[in-house]
Scaffold this motif. Structure first.
Motif, short mmCIF file in Angstrom:
data_model
loop_
_atom_site.label_atom_id
_atom_site.label_comp_id
_atom_site.label_asym_id
_atom_site.label_seq_id
_atom_site.Cartn_x
_atom_site.Cartn_y
_atom_site.Cartn_z
N UNK A 123 3.08 1.89 11.79
CA UNK A 123 2.71 2.18 13.18
C UNK A 123 1.18 2.15 13.33
N UNK A 124 0.47 2.62 12.30
CA UNK A 124 -1.00 2.58 12.34
C UNK A 124 -1.50 1.14 12.29
N UNK A 125 -0.93 0.34 11.42
CA UNK A 125 -1.42 -1.03 11.21
C UNK A 125 -1.12 -1.92 12.41
N UNK A 126 0.06 -1.77 12.99
CA UNK A 126 0.41 -2.64 14.11
C UNK A 126 -0.31 -2.23 15.40
N UNK A 127 -0.94 -1.08 15.39
CA UNK A 127 -1.74 -0.66 16.56
C UNK A 127 -3.14 -1.28 16.54
N UNK A 128 -3.50 -1.93 15.44
CA UNK A 128 -4.84 -2.51 15.30
C UNK A 128 -4.92 -3.79 16.14
N UNK A 129 -5.93 -3.84 17.01
CA UNK A 129 -6.09 -4.99 17.88
C UNK A 129 -6.37 -6.25 17.05
N UNK A 130 -5.63 -7.31 17.36
CA UNK A 130 -5.81 -8.57 16.66
C UNK A 130 -4.71 -8.87 15.66
N UNK A 131 -4.08 -7.85 15.10
CA UNK A 131 -2.99 -8.06 14.15
C UNK A 131 -1.71 -8.39 14.93
N UNK A 132 -1.13 -9.54 14.62
CA UNK A 132 0.05 -10.01 15.35
C UNK A 132 1.33 -9.96 14.52
N UNK A 133 1.19 -10.24 13.21
CA UNK A 133 2.36 -10.25 12.33
C UNK A 133 2.12 -9.34 11.14
N UNK A 134 3.14 -8.56 10.78
CA UNK A 134 3.11 -7.76 9.56
C UNK A 134 4.38 -8.08 8.77
N UNK A 135 4.19 -8.55 7.55
CA UNK A 135 5.34 -8.87 6.70
C UNK A 135 5.36 -7.91 5.52
N UNK A 136 6.55 -7.44 5.18
CA UNK A 136 6.71 -6.43 4.11
C UNK A 136 7.35 -7.08 2.89
N UNK A 137 6.72 -6.86 1.73
CA UNK A 137 7.25 -7.44 0.50
C UNK A 137 7.54 -6.35 -0.53
N UNK A 138 8.54 -6.60 -1.37
CA UNK A 138 8.91 -5.73 -2.49
C UNK A 138 9.36 -4.34 -2.02
N UNK A 139 10.41 -4.33 -1.21
CA UNK A 139 10.94 -3.08 -0.65
C UNK A 139 12.05 -2.55 -1.56
N UNK A 140 11.67 -1.73 -2.51
CA UNK A 140 12.62 -1.12 -3.44
C UNK A 140 13.66 -0.34 -2.62
N UNK A 141 14.96 -0.50 -2.92
CA UNK A 141 15.99 0.07 -2.02
C UNK A 141 16.07 1.59 -1.97
N UNK A 142 15.62 2.29 -3.02
CA UNK A 142 15.84 3.74 -3.10
C UNK A 142 15.29 4.48 -1.88
N UNK A 143 14.09 4.14 -1.44
CA UNK A 143 13.47 4.87 -0.33
C UNK A 143 13.42 4.04 0.95
N UNK A 144 14.36 3.12 1.08
CA UNK A 144 14.47 2.32 2.30
C UNK A 144 15.23 3.16 3.33
N UNK A 145 14.49 3.87 4.16
CA UNK A 145 15.08 4.86 5.07
C UNK A 145 15.52 4.24 6.38
N UNK A 146 16.34 5.00 7.12
CA UNK A 146 16.74 4.57 8.47
C UNK A 146 15.51 4.46 9.37
N UNK A 147 14.55 5.35 9.18
CA UNK A 147 13.32 5.29 9.98
C UNK A 147 12.59 3.97 9.76
#
Length: 354
Positions: free
Chosen positions: A221-245
């Motif tokens: 939420x902090x990063x996508x609020x930065x003016x100029x940033x249009x795309x955020x891609x997430x890599x290496x998402x270990x499943x254990x703490x992949x929350x509903x949030x």
């Protein structure tokens, strides 16, 4: 002007370290060159994740060493994971190496080169266990397209998967502060970066270890609020703490790419337990079905290891059934690599290569 060539191998996390070293060298009045034959100093940033990566790293070091005879090179620097794992052996087996830097010592690249030049032909080595540097405050020479950059939000890993060397060569998991990451991304945005790729060895663990704990969804939420940033891609998402949030943030935030890179490694409970993974089959399937049930289509990428010690034909068929059921968009399948120093390497029932 003095010239330096930097060769970086392995993952994007290693590439960030190489880009930081290039930035520091440039600040110290070194000119970067892509031609090792024209370089006074050659830096090889190595990988040691599996046997094939070790072999590639050694070959690159040996090739770079030849430029001491055929080119201008007078100084060979080896950094990264292979350096961290084989610090004594490398100086002994490849005497052309002048400087070795461990995975937490890349920030000392200029100091190491200057010390070598000052003291003459004596080996220089730094293997610190240092606090995370503030990447936002350091110079960096990005090698990615001008509009895209990798952002490393943490270092190391604390999961202790039985097959993996990362905790031994990169240390325990340590999150960067939110302020440091936001500052770095804001600076990138001002320089024209529009896409950031958020990386760590275990990105979903981000923030849990901080003095004031937070999580990946809050950081996004902090990063996508930065003016100029249009795309955020997430890599290496270990499943254990992949929350509903986190899933809801991916689904509802228009700046986050609908792409989930989630390394599962296996699905058989028996093999997951032997691998010392934190998840079990029921949890993994529940998460994958939750992703597939979203109204927004999400691309799913994963990786699997086959031939892990003790894997049976039944375990393998169970894995195949999962792939058929979930219909991943991208899958990487790798044969198990027996890495000395890992718990898996000492396990009985090693599966023959064929």
């Amino acid at each position: 002007m003095k010239q330096v060539a930097v060769i970086s191998l392995g993952c994007s996390k290693n590439l960030v370290d190489a880009e930081m070293m290039m930035g520091l060298l440039q600040k110290a009045q070194w000119q970067l060159t892509e031609d090792p034959a024209q370089a006074d100093v050659i830096v090889v940033n190595t990988c040691t994740f599996i046997e094939a990566a070790k072999e590639e790293s050694v070959q690159e070091i040996l090739q770079a060493a030849q430029y001491k005879e055929t080119g201008r090179a007078r100084l060979l620097v080896v950094t990264g994971c292979l350096s961290q794992q084989f610090r004594e052996e490398l100086f002994r087996e490849i005497p052309e190496i002048d400087i070795l830097l461990g995975t937490e010592s890349w920030e000392r690249i200029v100091e190491a080169v200057e010390r070598f030049e000052r003291e003459g032909k004596s080996h220089v080595a730094y293997f610190d266990r240092a606090p995370l540097p503030d990447l936002a405050a350091l110079p960096r020479e990005r090698t990615t397209p001008h509009y895209s950059a990798y952002v490393k939000v943490a270092e190391g890993c604390s999961n202790g998967c039985a097959f993996c060397l990362i905790p031994y060569v990169r240390g325990r998991f340590r999150s960067r502060s939110v302020a440091s990451i936001v500052s770095e991304v804001r600076k990138m945005a001002q320089e024209g970066v529009r896409e950031i790729n958020v990386i760590a060895q275990d990105t979903t663990s981000y923030g849990r270890d901080l003095e004031n704990p937070t999580n990946l969804a809050a950081l996004l939420r902090e990063l996508t609020a930065i003016e100029g940033i249009e795309w955020v891609r997430l890599l290496y998402l270990y499943p254990k703490y992949f929350t509903d949030e986190l899933l809801q943030e991916i689904v509802t935030n228009p700046k986050i790419c609908k792409y989930i890179d989630i390394p599962l490694q296996h699905i058989s409970d028996r093999i997951l337990q032997r691998m010392n993974r934190r998840d079990r089959k029921a949890d993994i399937i529940s998460l994958l079905e939750k992703v597939r049930a979203q109204a927004v289509p999400i691309t799913l990428r994963t990786t699997f290891i086959v031939g892990f010690p003790g894997e049976t034909e039944a375990d393998f068929k169970e894995l195949c059934e999962l792939v058929k059921k979930i219909r991943f968009d991208r899958v990487g399948v790798f044969p198990y690599s027996q890495e000395n120093g890992t718990p898996a390497a000492r396990m009985p029932e090693q599966v023959p290569e064929e």
